[in-house]
Write an enzyme that holds these catalytic residues in place. Sequence first.
Site, PDB file in Angstrom:
ATOM      1  N   LYS A   1      34.853  39.203  39.109  1.00 18.84           N
ATOM      2  CA  LYS A   1      34.530  39.289  38.065  1.00 18.84           C
ATOM      3  C   LYS A   1      32.806  38.610  38.677  1.00 18.84           C
ATOM      4  O   LYS A   1      32.238  39.015  38.524  1.00 18.84           O
ATOM      5  CB  LYS A   1      34.527  38.318  37.219  1.00 18.84           C
ATOM      6  CG  LYS A   1      34.823  36.928  37.338  1.00 18.84           C
ATOM      7  CD  LYS A   1      35.323  36.164  36.591  1.00 18.84           C
ATOM      8  CE  LYS A   1      35.768  34.202  37.209  1.00 18.84           C
ATOM      9  NZ  LYS A   1      36.069  33.667  36.597  1.00 18.84           N
TER      10      LYS A   1
ATOM     11  N   LYS B   1      38.772  41.753  47.096  1.00 18.64           N
ATOM     12  CA  LYS B   1      39.113  41.336  46.166  1.00 18.64           C
ATOM     13  C   LYS B   1      38.606  41.908  44.863  1.00 18.64           C
ATOM     14  O   LYS B   1      37.184  41.646  44.715  1.00 18.64           O
ATOM     15  CB  LYS B   1      39.148  40.209  46.327  1.00 18.64           C
ATOM     16  CG  LYS B   1      40.189  39.812  44.606  1.00 18.64           C
ATOM     17  CD  LYS B   1      40.832  37.800  45.127  1.00 18.64           C
ATOM     18  CE  LYS B   1      39.635  37.539  43.669  1.00 18.64           C
ATOM     19  NZ  LYS B   1      40.104  36.263  43.771  1.00 18.64           N
TER      20      LYS B   1
ATOM     21  N   LYS C   1      29.455  25.759  48.670  1.00 13.58           N
ATOM     22  CA  LYS C   1      28.968  26.334  47.418  1.00 13.58           C
ATOM     23  C   LYS C   1      27.769  25.988  48.104  1.00 13.58           C
ATOM     24  O   LYS C   1      26.502  26.361  47.531  1.00 13.58           O
ATOM     25  CB  LYS C   1      29.676  25.767  46.097  1.00 13.58           C
ATOM     26  CG  LYS C   1      30.917  26.587  45.543  1.00 13.58           C
ATOM     27  CD  LYS C   1      30.420  26.140  43.561  1.00 13.58           C
ATOM     28  CE  LYS C   1      31.852  26.825  43.108  1.00 13.58           C
ATOM     29  NZ  LYS C   1      31.973  26.054  41.796  1.00 13.58           N
TER      30      LYS C   1
HETATM   31  P1  AMP Z   1      38.383  33.801  40.012  1.00 14.92           P
HETATM   32  O1  AMP Z   1      38.289  35.028  38.507  1.00 14.92           O
HETATM   33  O2  AMP Z   1      37.802  34.946  41.210  1.00 14.92           O
HETATM   34  O3  AMP Z   1      37.833  32.733  39.299  1.00 14.92           O
HETATM   35  O4  AMP Z   1      39.853  34.155  40.116  1.00 14.92           O
HETATM   36  C1  AMP Z   1      40.290  33.129  39.382  1.00 14.92           C
HETATM   37  C2  AMP Z   1      42.349  34.107  39.429  1.00 14.92           C
HETATM   38  O5  AMP Z   1      42.070  34.530  39.179  1.00 14.92           O
HETATM   39  C3  AMP Z   1      42.325  33.673  40.264  1.00 14.92           C
HETATM   40  O6  AMP Z   1      43.234  32.063  40.906  1.00 14.92           O
HETATM   41  C4  AMP Z   1      43.572  34.769  41.176  1.00 14.92           C
HETATM   42  O7  AMP Z   1      44.543  33.954  40.494  1.00 14.92           O
HETATM   43  C5  AMP Z   1      43.031  35.856  39.602  1.00 14.92           C
HETATM   44  N1  AMP Z   1      42.449  36.543  40.393  1.00 14.92           N
HETATM   45  C6  AMP Z   1      40.938  37.138  40.215  1.00 14.92           C
HETATM   46  N2  AMP Z   1      40.746  38.161  40.259  1.00 14.92           N
HETATM   47  C7  AMP Z   1      42.118  38.376  40.956  1.00 14.92           C
HETATM   48  C8  AMP Z   1      42.591  40.062  41.528  1.00 14.92           C
HETATM   49  N3  AMP Z   1      41.622  40.879  41.707  1.00 14.92           N
HETATM   50  N4  AMP Z   1      43.786  40.590  41.700  1.00 14.92           N
HETATM   51  C9  AMP Z   1      44.848  39.391  41.950  1.00 14.92           C
HETATM   52  N5  AMP Z   1      44.491  37.986  40.307  1.00 14.92           N
HETATM   53  C10 AMP Z   1      43.178  37.991  40.715  1.00 14.92           C
END
Ligand code: AMP
Length: 327
Positions: A195, A192, A111
């Site tokens: 968000k 992936k 980061k």
């Molecule tokens: P993030 O939202 O990228 O901080 O991810 C938080 C958690 O949400 C991750 O550890 C994943 O378990 C899940 N997650 C986020 N985006 C995805 C995605 N596109 N597919 C599956 N799991 C996701």
Amino acid sequence: MKRILTGLQPSGELTLGSLIGSIGQMVMYQNEYESFIFVPDMHAITVKQDPKLLKERVIKNVALYIACGLDPSKNVIYIQSENLYHANLSWVLECNTYIGEASRMTQFKDKSKKQDNVTVGLFTYPILMAADILLYDADYVPVGVDQKQHVELARDISERFNKTYGNTFKIPEPLIPEVGAKIMDLSDPTRKMSKSDVTGKGVIYLLDDEKTIRKKIMSAVTDSESKVYYDLVNKPGISNLLTIYSSLKEISIKETEEHFKDCNYGNLKKEVADLVVEKLSIIQEKYNNLINSEELDKILDNGKDVTNVIAKKKLEEVFNKVGLGRY
Ligand code: AMP
Ligand code: TRP
């Protein structure tokens, strides 16, 4: 019952990926464990935030988590900054953590490379995370792999503290979910669905309206063949649509393939879009009833009260052990 505790970063709008990937896990855990779930808004300010947006997002996320199935009667749900003990314990732990240990955190290295002005808070953040966990004697901490090293730091800090000052903290264990369905970006299915995506073109947000959802799914990138089957390497786009359908329907990929075997891509997309719209409209209805409601305030007031009592007791014990205060 064993206790789990986790923090859900308010760093962006929640997506279909968050629903299928992480919220789904939490909804399963709530029946097996005593769950503490909080929004780590104090962690969020380690990088620049718009104050108004941050406040709004914290409340929005809490309402969405509940709308997605986190049951307030089974989970203690709270906001980190409404409990002043976290930062207080963090200070004591900082004074019992070595620069060398904190410097090994790979997330900080990643980061800080991406940022021009790196704050001290970004560096000490894993110690605040240790405080979040240790205040409540959590047995397990459900996190993604990227957070495992932070939970291990919390283990090292608590073991050392216990050795130096006598048994005080439960040693927490990371709980890494089995690899579940990974939802990919609709406009680039090799990436992936995230968000933090800049354009959001291939991302379904949980609060997207019906028209937007349909448009995004109908324009999902596929391939030049016209047969529907699951093949991650050669057909990432089609495989992604099948994964979304199978996860939301709670059926296997095999059953999903069978269901769509005579469909063309247009029909497949339409049916996936119908299902996503159906599922998200239920979530959105619950969300709309909750946001700005007294009920949401009550849930968060309860979380605040319950956690403040537990945390106060733990912090007093810690202060006493390290020699702070008169009593
Ligand atoms: P993030 O939202 O990228 O901080 O991810 C938080 C958690 O949400 C991750 O550890 C994943 O378990 C899940 N997650 C986020 N985006 C995805 C995605 N596109 N597919 C599956 N799991 C996701
Ligand atoms: N650092 C975690 C993340 O980025 C969020 C978090 C903060 C957390 N405190 C925690 C997770 C305590 C589990 C336990 O996702």
